[in-house]
Write a protein that holds these residues in place. Sequence first.
Motif, mmCIF file in Angstrom:
data_model
loop_
_atom_site.group_PDB
_atom_site.id
_atom_site.type_symbol
_atom_site.label_atom_id
_atom_site.label_comp_id
_atom_site.label_asym_id
_atom_site.label_seq_id
_atom_site.Cartn_x
_atom_site.Cartn_y
_atom_site.Cartn_z
ATOM 1 N N LYS A 200 -0.319 -9.249 -6.451
ATOM 2 C CA LYS A 200 -0.052 -8.965 -7.871
ATOM 3 C C LYS A 200 1.445 -8.999 -8.166
ATOM 4 C CE LYS A 200 -1.499 -7.534 -11.967
ATOM 5 N NZ LYS A 200 -2.342 -8.380 -12.848
ATOM 6 N N VAL A 201 2.238 -8.489 -7.237
ATOM 7 C CA VAL A 201 3.694 -8.480 -7.433
ATOM 8 C C VAL A 201 4.225 -9.898 -7.517
ATOM 9 C CG1 VAL A 201 5.892 -7.952 -6.307
ATOM 10 C CG2 VAL A 201 4.102 -6.229 -6.398
ATOM 11 N N GLN A 203 2.634 -12.592 -8.330
ATOM 12 C CA GLN A 203 2.112 -13.287 -9.497
ATOM 13 C C GLN A 203 2.809 -12.863 -10.791
ATOM 14 O OE1 GLN A 203 -2.087 -12.450 -9.409
ATOM 15 N NE2 GLN A 203 -2.553 -14.140 -8.000
ATOM 16 N N ASP A 204 2.968 -11.544 -10.966
ATOM 17 C CA ASP A 204 3.471 -11.012 -12.242
ATOM 18 C C ASP A 204 4.929 -10.564 -12.200
ATOM 19 O OD1 ASP A 204 0.276 -9.378 -12.834
ATOM 20 O OD2 ASP A 204 0.911 -11.467 -13.152
ATOM 21 N N GLY A 205 5.471 -10.432 -10.988
ATOM 22 C CA GLY A 205 6.871 -9.996 -10.881
ATOM 23 C C GLY A 205 7.103 -8.578 -11.319
ATOM 24 N N ILE A 206 6.109 -7.707 -11.145
ATOM 25 C CA ILE A 206 6.243 -6.308 -11.577
ATOM 26 C C ILE A 206 5.939 -5.381 -10.406
ATOM 27 C CG2 ILE A 206 5.644 -6.827 -13.972
ATOM 28 C CD1 ILE A 206 2.803 -5.838 -13.344
ATOM 29 N N VAL A 208 3.814 -2.666 -8.585
ATOM 30 C CA VAL A 208 2.375 -2.406 -8.602
ATOM 31 C C VAL A 208 2.052 -1.262 -7.656
ATOM 32 C CG1 VAL A 208 0.088 -3.371 -8.098
ATOM 33 C CG2 VAL A 208 1.851 -4.808 -9.147
#
Length: 504
Positions: A200-201, A203-206, A208
């Motif tokens: 997820k990190v 993919q979205d750069g946030i 998690v």
Amino acid sequence: MTKAKILVVEDEAIVAKDLQYRLNKFGYTVPSIASSGEEAINIAIEISPDLVLMDIKLKGSMDGIEAAQEIYKRLDIPVIYLTAYADEKTLQRAKITEPFGYLLKPFKERELQINIEITLIKHGLEKQLKVNKKWLDALLRSISDGVIASDLQELITFMNPVAENLTGWKQEEACGRNSSEVFNIVNAETHNPIESPIIKVLQDGIIVSIPAETILIAKDGAEIPIDDSAAPIKDDKDNITGAVLVFRDITERKRGVEARQKQIEQEQLVMQWEEINQLKNDFLNLVSHELRSPLSNMKMMIQMIQLTTSTEEAQRYLELMEAECDRELELINDLLDLQRLESLSYSVIRPDVLVLQQWLPWVIEPFQIRVQEHQQTLQLNLPPNLPPLFSDGISLERILIELLNNACKYTPAGGDIVLSVSHNSSEAPAKTIITISNSAEIPLIELPRIFEKFYRVPNADIWNYGGSGLGLPIIQKLVEQLQGNIQVESGNGWTTFTLTLIDL
């Protein structure tokens, strides 16, 4: 924290003692009072108080802002400013010191108590947060948390010893493997697989976090309850180059954060409510004594009338009651006038042509009988060929009547009052200058405060004249609306108010 130690820093002894009394009433202890910045620092070092109430204007070369900065830097003691100064320059200087509160004098007891309680709680929370931060730093230095790093393809590039122990994978084995294979997490109740937060990190750069009730399945099948978070790794151009995963058991810490967050939200609600009611509270605090005192006097006089059988004595009390009613009405009218003048929406000006040679004798005529009764003299000096003044006659009349009234009240019997007018056309715009002088002197130390609301010169009551302390502030506001200025000087047995006006 009802037994908190509070250091009061105030150079006005009476104000300091009043603060000490109020704080003791709240349940706090005030072991010492300082009157200068240097003294405040030394006492703070000696007694280590829980909080400092700091006035900004102090005796000596160091003001309260400098002292507060030094105390907080040396001792990490929270500071609340209690001051009468709210100008932008002072506020900007105070902000740099990061105070926990900034209360303008005068203030209500409840407001002071709430600010102290909030500050003590907030500072306690900050201290706890600092302790937690040091604790976490120590953990990271001792590598007590598991740390796993990956590249953009989710392939592991680093594991620390704790991560090796928790997962059962050695770094040499794990490097180059997919993060989901090494960091195998499932739901604690269903044992359904949970997607690796690294995916997820990337993919979205946030940042998690994994869901609650997550366990780590080690290489040997052991189940370890964990909590973790993953964050992107970025280069100096803010491009994502990989992800880092930190996992640990932080249940207690999360409970503490949630509890602290709830307390902070409650404190913010209290502060917002206090801001909404601040003007009302300040107003009631300032005038409560002045409003109650005449009413108490009237009540006592009514009781005396009820007890007396003398018609003459009853009449005397009724006259006194009437005077107290007049004083109460004068105070209320002054308060309303000042409120209107201080309102940004109040700017009703009605300019008119004033021929001062005719207008000024008419204004001072009611005072002629009064000065004769008090064996005073009132002199009017007007130069020849004085040009008309284009101004608001109603406002200017109010200003002059108030100044002449003060002059009559405080000029001793046999004294002189002089009203003079001059005109200066050498500068643009041309100015009309009106001065009112009387043979009574005001101490120089009192002049800077002469236009403050509710301020009266000490010992003014020896003349047996009451007053609300609002007359001169009203005058100052009226002069500002007339785009003029007013100054006061006193010395050599005389006091002079100088009013400078321009044509509107």
